[in-house]
Design an enzyme around this catalytic site. Structure first.
Site, mmCIF file in Angstrom:
data_model
loop_
_atom_site.group_PDB
_atom_site.id
_atom_site.type_symbol
_atom_site.label_atom_id
_atom_site.label_comp_id
_atom_site.label_asym_id
_atom_site.label_seq_id
_atom_site.Cartn_x
_atom_site.Cartn_y
_atom_site.Cartn_z
ATOM 1 N N ASN A 9 -12.427 -27.965 -5.274
ATOM 2 C CA ASN A 9 -11.681 -28.486 -6.419
ATOM 3 C C ASN A 9 -10.859 -29.676 -5.923
ATOM 4 O O ASN A 9 -9.851 -29.485 -5.251
ATOM 5 C CB ASN A 9 -10.775 -27.369 -6.969
ATOM 6 C CG ASN A 9 -9.837 -27.851 -8.052
ATOM 7 O OD1 ASN A 9 -9.970 -28.959 -8.566
ATOM 8 N ND2 ASN A 9 -8.866 -27.009 -8.405
ATOM 9 N N LYS A 11 -9.131 -31.660 -7.653
ATOM 10 C CA LYS A 11 -7.952 -31.903 -8.490
ATOM 11 C C LYS A 11 -7.875 -33.404 -8.822
ATOM 12 O O LYS A 11 -8.912 -34.034 -8.989
ATOM 13 C CB LYS A 11 -6.695 -31.370 -7.804
ATOM 14 C CG LYS A 11 -6.891 -29.906 -7.347
ATOM 15 C CD LYS A 11 -5.641 -29.230 -6.889
ATOM 16 C CE LYS A 11 -5.952 -27.784 -6.516
ATOM 17 N NZ LYS A 11 -4.769 -27.013 -6.148
ATOM 18 N N HIS A 92 -7.442 -23.107 -14.675
ATOM 19 C CA HIS A 92 -6.733 -23.200 -13.391
ATOM 20 C C HIS A 92 -5.235 -23.071 -13.650
ATOM 21 O O HIS A 92 -4.734 -23.533 -14.682
ATOM 22 C CB HIS A 92 -7.065 -24.535 -12.721
ATOM 23 C CG HIS A 92 -6.560 -24.607 -11.311
ATOM 24 N ND1 HIS A 92 -5.246 -24.848 -11.019
ATOM 25 C CD2 HIS A 92 -7.190 -24.419 -10.129
ATOM 26 C CE1 HIS A 92 -5.089 -24.823 -9.692
ATOM 27 N NE2 HIS A 92 -6.258 -24.569 -9.136
ATOM 28 N N GLU A 94 -2.809 -24.632 -12.582
ATOM 29 C CA GLU A 94 -2.119 -25.910 -12.822
ATOM 30 C C GLU A 94 -2.279 -26.341 -14.277
ATOM 31 O O GLU A 94 -1.369 -26.933 -14.860
ATOM 32 C CB GLU A 94 -2.649 -26.970 -11.839
ATOM 33 C CG GLU A 94 -2.131 -26.686 -10.428
ATOM 34 C CD GLU A 94 -3.013 -27.211 -9.303
ATOM 35 O OE1 GLU A 94 -3.906 -28.037 -9.558
ATOM 36 O OE2 GLU A 94 -2.794 -26.770 -8.154
ATOM 37 N N GLU A 162 -7.033 -16.595 -8.007
ATOM 38 C CA GLU A 162 -6.199 -17.572 -7.321
ATOM 39 C C GLU A 162 -4.725 -17.225 -7.554
ATOM 40 O O GLU A 162 -4.125 -17.681 -8.550
ATOM 41 C CB GLU A 162 -6.466 -18.974 -7.866
ATOM 42 C CG GLU A 162 -7.870 -19.462 -7.623
ATOM 43 C CD GLU A 162 -7.905 -20.979 -7.487
ATOM 44 O OE1 GLU A 162 -8.443 -21.449 -6.490
ATOM 45 O OE2 GLU A 162 -7.370 -21.666 -8.366
ATOM 46 N N GLY A 168 -2.002 -24.119 -2.347
ATOM 47 C CA GLY A 168 -1.363 -25.264 -1.698
ATOM 48 C C GLY A 168 -0.161 -24.916 -0.846
ATOM 49 O O GLY A 168 0.609 -25.804 -0.468
ATOM 50 N N SER A 208 -5.268 -21.600 -0.527
ATOM 51 C CA SER A 208 -5.071 -21.819 0.916
ATOM 52 C C SER A 208 -6.216 -21.301 1.771
ATOM 53 O O SER A 208 -5.993 -20.798 2.879
ATOM 54 C CB SER A 208 -3.722 -21.234 1.365
ATOM 55 O OG SER A 208 -2.654 -21.905 0.723
HETATM 56 P P1 PGA Z 1 -5.690 -24.896 -2.197
HETATM 57 O O1 PGA Z 1 -5.992 -24.930 -3.768
HETATM 58 O O2 PGA Z 1 -6.973 -24.537 -1.491
HETATM 59 O O3 PGA Z 1 -5.229 -26.291 -1.865
HETATM 60 O O4 PGA Z 1 -4.630 -23.856 -1.980
HETATM 61 C C1 PGA Z 1 -6.855 -23.999 -4.358
HETATM 62 C C2 PGA Z 1 -7.016 -24.277 -5.826
HETATM 63 O O5 PGA Z 1 -6.026 -24.639 -6.478
HETATM 64 O O6 PGA Z 1 -8.128 -24.150 -6.376
#
Ligand code: PGA
Length: 250
Positions: A9, A11, A92, A94, A162, A168, A208
């Site tokens: 992803n 983003k 997601h 976010e 997730e 992150g 992560s």
């Molecule tokens: P990350 O993000 O691997 O940077 O923690 C995962 C995601 O948001 O899909």
């Protein structure tokens, strides 16, 4: 019976120059033993699909629930498909936070994605406060119930667990906690769609995932792959995660 899947992803990251990372990935994995997916910003879907050929699948990061219409700035599932996407990430955390997407919104988007022939990757996961309050399982069960549409083709549905607090941050749940949530997702699907259908839905872990922890996570029962954010942006890191999934137990 479930093809393992590692999804990157990107983003809101990536310009034309980022396609060099895709070239490096294809060179390293011309015929990967698992499904490899990159979900770049919508502006790169067409170019990435043309560049990656059959080695890498391409997906969107969101779609509108309607097929077309007066929705300035939005993209429909059919448009993603037309641009070369085969998958789309939906719900997601976010987007749930930044755009106030509800389970009902995600469910409508997932139905629209499947109608357009896309695989819907529906994201779920508790916040840190919800986990601390002992509510992680209840939250995820509620999101499965609310975000997954009726009448799904199990092969076109992927759930990504997730935990919001792991995205992150460099922090991850314990392997036992991941196993517990994945078993719960499988059980919730089985209760609703039957055991055979539930056994065909792929369940990803995200939050992560890095080269250093991927193999351990991929050995957890009911983990069929990963949704990877930051570590998907650099070919070397993503390549190491792909290799870990290729070597994971069947
Ligand atoms: P990350 O993000 O691997 O940077 O923690 C995962 C995601 O948001 O899909």
């Amino acid at each position: 019976m479930r093809r393992k899947l590692v999804a990157g992803n990107w983003k809101m990251n990536g310009l034309g120059a980022s396609l060099a990372e895709v070239d490096a990935l294809v060179a390293a994995h011309p015929a990967p033993a698992c499904e490899v997916l990159i979900c770049p910003p919508a502006t790169l879907i067409h170019r990435l699909a043309a560049r990656a050929g059959s080695a890498i699948s391409v997906g969107g990061q969101d779609c509108h629930a309607a097929a077309s219409g007066a929705h300035t700035g939005d993209i429909s599932a059919l448009m993603l498909q037309d641009a070369g996407a085969s998958h789309v990430i939906l719900g997601h955390s976010e987007r749930r936070a930044d755009h106030h997407e509800t389970d009902a919104d995600v469910r409508a988007k997932a139905a629209s994605a499947m109608d357009a022939g896309l695989v819907a990757i529906v994201c779920l996961g508790e916040t840190g406060a919800e986990r601390d309050a002992g509510r992680a399982l209840a939250v995820v069960a509620g999101q499965v119930a609310g975000s997954v549409p009726e009448g799904v083709n199990p092969g076109a549905l992927v759930l990504a667990y997730e935990p919001v607090w792991a995205i992150g941050t460099g922090r991850t749940p314990t392997l036992a906690e991941i196993a517990e949530v994945h078993a719960l997702m499988r059980a919730e699907l089985a209760a609703r769609f039957g055991a055979d259908a539930a056994a065909r839905v792929r369940l990803l872990y995200g939050g992560s995932v890095k080269p250093g922890n991927a193999a351990a996570i991929f050995a957890v029962p009911d983990v069929d792959g990963a949704l990877v954010g930051g570590a998907s942006l650099k070919a070397a890191d993503f390549s190491a995660i792909i290799a870990a999934l290729e070597g994971a137990p069947a």
